[in-house]
Structure formats: C-alpha cells, structure tokens
Design a protein around this motif. Structure first.
Motif, PDB file in Angstrom:
ATOM      1  N   PHE A 230       0.816  -1.201   0.000  1.00  0.00           N
ATOM      2  CA  PHE A 230       0.000   0.000   0.000  1.00  0.00           C
ATOM      3  C   PHE A 230       0.860   1.266   0.000  1.00  0.00           C
ATOM      4  O   PHE A 230       1.964   1.284   0.547  1.00  0.00           O
ATOM      5  N   ASP A 231       0.316   2.300  -0.629  1.00  0.00           N
ATOM      6  CA  ASP A 231       0.920   3.634  -0.651  1.00  0.00           C
ATOM      7  C   ASP A 231       2.318   3.649  -1.275  1.00  0.00           C
ATOM      8  O   ASP A 231       3.146   4.489  -0.934  1.00  0.00           O
ATOM      9  N   LYS A 232       2.569   2.706  -2.174  1.00  0.00           N
ATOM     10  CA  LYS A 232       3.790   2.670  -2.976  1.00  0.00           C
ATOM     11  C   LYS A 232       3.375   2.574  -4.439  1.00  0.00           C
ATOM     12  O   LYS A 232       2.300   2.091  -4.765  1.00  0.00           O
ATOM     13  N   VAL A 233       4.241   2.999  -5.324  1.00  0.00           N
ATOM     14  CA  VAL A 233       3.931   3.015  -6.753  1.00  0.00           C
ATOM     15  C   VAL A 233       4.254   1.670  -7.391  1.00  0.00           C
ATOM     16  O   VAL A 233       5.332   1.112  -7.166  1.00  0.00           O
TER      17      VAL A 233
ATOM     18  N   TYR B 221       2.959   7.290 -23.459  1.00  0.00           N
ATOM     19  CA  TYR B 221       2.561   7.518 -22.078  1.00  0.00           C
ATOM     20  C   TYR B 221       2.966   6.342 -21.202  1.00  0.00           C
ATOM     21  O   TYR B 221       3.236   5.248 -21.685  1.00  0.00           O
ATOM     22  N   LYS B 222       3.035   6.591 -19.920  1.00  0.00           N
ATOM     23  CA  LYS B 222       3.376   5.569 -18.931  1.00  0.00           C
ATOM     24  C   LYS B 222       2.313   5.597 -17.845  1.00  0.00           C
ATOM     25  O   LYS B 222       1.877   6.667 -17.437  1.00  0.00           O
ATOM     26  N   THR B 223       1.915   4.407 -17.402  1.00  0.00           N
ATOM     27  CA  THR B 223       0.919   4.336 -16.343  1.00  0.00           C
ATOM     28  C   THR B 223       1.545   3.790 -15.062  1.00  0.00           C
ATOM     29  O   THR B 223       2.584   3.129 -15.084  1.00  0.00           O
ATOM     30  N   SER B 224       0.890   4.087 -13.958  1.00  0.00           N
ATOM     31  CA  SER B 224       1.290   3.533 -12.662  1.00  0.00           C
ATOM     32  C   SER B 224       0.044   3.363 -11.801  1.00  0.00           C
ATOM     33  O   SER B 224      -0.994   3.972 -12.061  1.00  0.00           O
ATOM     34  N   LEU B 225       0.170   2.500 -10.808  1.00  0.00           N
ATOM     35  CA  LEU B 225      -0.917   2.248  -9.861  1.00  0.00           C
ATOM     36  C   LEU B 225      -0.419   2.512  -8.455  1.00  0.00           C
ATOM     37  O   LEU B 225       0.748   2.278  -8.141  1.00  0.00           O
ATOM     38  N   ARG B 226      -1.328   2.980  -7.608  1.00  0.00           N
ATOM     39  CA  ARG B 226      -1.036   3.144  -6.176  1.00  0.00           C
ATOM     40  C   ARG B 226      -2.277   2.697  -5.416  1.00  0.00           C
ATOM     41  O   ARG B 226      -3.361   3.239  -5.627  1.00  0.00           O
ATOM     42  N   PHE B 227      -2.099   1.717  -4.538  1.00  0.00           N
ATOM     43  CA  PHE B 227      -3.200   1.189  -3.739  1.00  0.00           C
ATOM     44  C   PHE B 227      -3.197   1.838  -2.366  1.00  0.00           C
ATOM     45  O   PHE B 227      -2.143   2.008  -1.754  1.00  0.00           O
ATOM     46  N   SER B 228      -4.386   2.175  -1.888  1.00  0.00           N
ATOM     47  CA  SER B 228      -4.554   2.713  -0.546  1.00  0.00           C
ATOM     48  C   SER B 228      -5.496   1.788   0.209  1.00  0.00           C
ATOM     49  O   SER B 228      -6.573   1.447  -0.291  1.00  0.00           O
TER      50      SER B 228
ATOM     51  N   ALA C 248      -7.126   2.456   2.890  1.00  0.00           N
ATOM     52  CA  ALA C 248      -8.312   3.215   3.290  1.00  0.00           C
ATOM     53  C   ALA C 248      -9.307   3.244   2.143  1.00  0.00           C
ATOM     54  O   ALA C 248      -8.961   3.580   1.010  1.00  0.00           O
ATOM     55  N   GLU C 249     -10.511   2.849   2.404  1.00  0.00           N
ATOM     56  CA  GLU C 249     -11.610   2.883   1.435  1.00  0.00           C
ATOM     57  C   GLU C 249     -11.360   2.002   0.216  1.00  0.00           C
ATOM     58  O   GLU C 249     -12.008   2.176  -0.810  1.00  0.00           O
ATOM     59  N   SER C 250     -10.404   1.085   0.270  1.00  0.00           N
ATOM     60  CA  SER C 250     -10.081   0.193  -0.861  1.00  0.00           C
ATOM     61  C   SER C 250      -9.925   0.979  -2.154  1.00  0.00           C
ATOM     62  O   SER C 250     -10.467   0.639  -3.197  1.00  0.00           O
ATOM     63  N   LYS C 251      -9.146   2.045  -2.082  1.00  0.00           N
ATOM     64  CA  LYS C 251      -8.970   2.958  -3.216  1.00  0.00           C
ATOM     65  C   LYS C 251      -7.704   2.608  -3.995  1.00  0.00           C
ATOM     66  O   LYS C 251      -6.689   2.222  -3.429  1.00  0.00           O
ATOM     67  N   VAL C 252      -7.781   2.765  -5.336  1.00  0.00           N
ATOM     68  CA  VAL C 252      -6.624   2.600  -6.203  1.00  0.00           C
ATOM     69  C   VAL C 252      -6.611   3.779  -7.179  1.00  0.00           C
ATOM     70  O   VAL C 252      -7.656   4.202  -7.661  1.00  0.00           O
ATOM     71  N   VAL C 253      -5.427   4.312  -7.423  1.00  0.00           N
ATOM     72  CA  VAL C 253      -5.274   5.427  -8.353  1.00  0.00           C
ATOM     73  C   VAL C 253      -4.436   4.951  -9.538  1.00  0.00           C
ATOM     74  O   VAL C 253      -3.321   4.446  -9.363  1.00  0.00           O
ATOM     75  N   LEU C 254      -4.995   5.117 -10.735  1.00  0.00           N
ATOM     76  CA  LEU C 254      -4.304   4.814 -11.993  1.00  0.00           C
ATOM     77  C   LEU C 254      -3.840   6.148 -12.570  1.00  0.00           C
ATOM     78  O   LEU C 254      -4.651   6.996 -12.926  1.00  0.00           O
ATOM     79  N   THR C 255      -2.528   6.344 -12.609  1.00  0.00           N
ATOM     80  CA  THR C 255      -1.955   7.593 -13.119  1.00  0.00           C
ATOM     81  C   THR C 255      -1.428   7.361 -14.526  1.00  0.00           C
ATOM     82  O   THR C 255      -0.712   6.392 -14.768  1.00  0.00           O
ATOM     83  N   THR C 256      -1.796   8.251 -15.428  1.00  0.00           N
ATOM     84  CA  THR C 256      -1.288   8.235 -16.794  1.00  0.00           C
ATOM     85  C   THR C 256      -0.435   9.482 -16.973  1.00  0.00           C
ATOM     86  O   THR C 256      -0.927  10.598 -16.783  1.00  0.00           O
ATOM     87  N   LYS C 257       0.836   9.298 -17.298  1.00  0.00           N
ATOM     88  CA  LYS C 257       1.757  10.419 -17.490  1.00  0.00           C
ATOM     89  C   LYS C 257       2.193  10.441 -18.946  1.00  0.00           C
ATOM     90  O   LYS C 257       2.717   9.452 -19.459  1.00  0.00           O
ATOM     91  N   ILE C 258       2.003  11.570 -19.597  1.00  0.00           N
ATOM     92  CA  ILE C 258       2.418  11.743 -20.988  1.00  0.00           C
ATOM     93  C   ILE C 258       3.937  11.904 -21.017  1.00  0.00           C
ATOM     94  O   ILE C 258       4.495  12.767 -20.354  1.00  0.00           O
TER      95      ILE C 258
ATOM     96  N   LEU D 270       6.393  -3.248  -8.701  1.00  0.00           N
ATOM     97  CA  LEU D 270       6.601  -2.389  -7.540  1.00  0.00           C
ATOM     98  C   LEU D 270       7.878  -1.579  -7.747  1.00  0.00           C
ATOM     99  O   LEU D 270       8.946  -2.156  -8.036  1.00  0.00           O
ATOM    100  N   ALA D 271       7.766  -0.271  -7.680  1.00  0.00           N
ATOM    101  CA  ALA D 271       8.914   0.609  -7.916  1.00  0.00           C
ATOM    102  C   ALA D 271       9.946   0.463  -6.812  1.00  0.00           C
ATOM    103  O   ALA D 271       9.594   0.310  -5.629  1.00  0.00           O
ATOM    104  N   GLU D 272      11.188   0.515  -7.206  1.00  0.00           N
ATOM    105  CA  GLU D 272      12.268   0.481  -6.227  1.00  0.00           C
ATOM    106  C   GLU D 272      12.438   1.856  -5.630  1.00  0.00           C
ATOM    107  O   GLU D 272      12.246   2.861  -6.291  1.00  0.00           O
ATOM    108  N   GLU D 273      12.822   1.873  -4.386  1.00  0.00           N
ATOM    109  CA  GLU D 273      12.978   3.174  -3.711  1.00  0.00           C
ATOM    110  C   GLU D 273      14.376   3.684  -3.804  1.00  0.00           C
ATOM    111  O   GLU D 273      15.327   3.083  -3.957  1.00  0.00           O
TER     112      GLU D 273
END
Length: 124
Positions: A8-11, A33-40, A42-52, A121-124
């Motif tokens: 959770f809370d990681k890209v 474009y490149k996409t990424s996901l981030r799971f939260s 809280a509230e079982s939320k997921v964000v799909l980010t699209t970056k040009i 999972l992105a490396e930190e």
C-alpha cells in the motif's frame, strides 16, 4: 494471495505505451505515455496515473497527465479486481518477491479487445 501481499501507498510502475493513429495515407499521429498504480488500504482505493512522456508527433498536442480514482477488491480466488468506471483490471500478485501484478484489462462494453499488462513495484 492475501490482501497483505499488496504493498500500500507505494507506486507500481506500468509499461510505456502509445496511442497511435495512422492518418492521411500512413502519417504517424500519436503520443507515448506511462501508467502507474497506487493502492490505498483506506476505502479500498486505487489510483491509476497516466503520465504523458512525449507528444512531439501528436498533431492535437492536447494529451495531458491524468489520475483515475477507482476501487479494488480481492476475490475468493485471490485475484485483485480494480474498477474505474467502465474500465476494469483483474490481476494476480506474482514474482519471487511478490513484486509484480499481472493484469487482464478491458472496457466493460468491449471485452473482446481485452489486453494484458504487468505492473512492477517501484524500487525506492
């Protein structure tokens, strides 16, 4: 898989993709474009980010970064189902370190054009 295998809370980074339209007899018109996901949790939320990444060959030049907020559930088969309006992704955490999620993706009105993709999972 249990819910704790999702980090959770990681890209989670997706692949580089392209929107391409061959117009006027074969002229390239498109962008990368490149996409990424981030799971939260809280509230079982997921964000799909699209970056040009590049739109130098896109005639309209109006592609823009976007965040789509959706929800996720985990099925009795341990699959992760992400829902974003009329778009859905169904995946499984895989890899020796549980670092990948392999997804099948489709628009609810057009399941015939489903495709597969992998997020890491992105490396930190």
């Amino acid at each position: 898989m249990s819910i704790e295998r999702i980090v959770f809370d990681k890209v989670y980074e997706g692949p580089i993709d392209a929107f391409v339209d061959w117009i006027a007899g074969g002229n390239f018109d498109g962008y990368l474009y490149k996409t990424s996901l981030r799971f939260s949790q809280a509230e079982s939320k997921v964000v799909l980010t699209t970056k040009i990444i590049d739109q130098s060959k896109y005639d309209e030049r109006n592609a823009h970064d976007q965040d789509s907020v959706g929800t996720y559930t985990v099925t009795d088969k341990r699959a992760i189902v992400c829902q974003f309006g009329d778009f859905e992704m169904r995946g499984m955490v895989v890899g020796k370190e549980h670092e990948f999620i392999a997804f099948s993706c489709w628009h609810k009105k057009d399941r015939a054009n489903a495709y597969s993709t992998v997020y890491k999972l992105a490396e930190e």
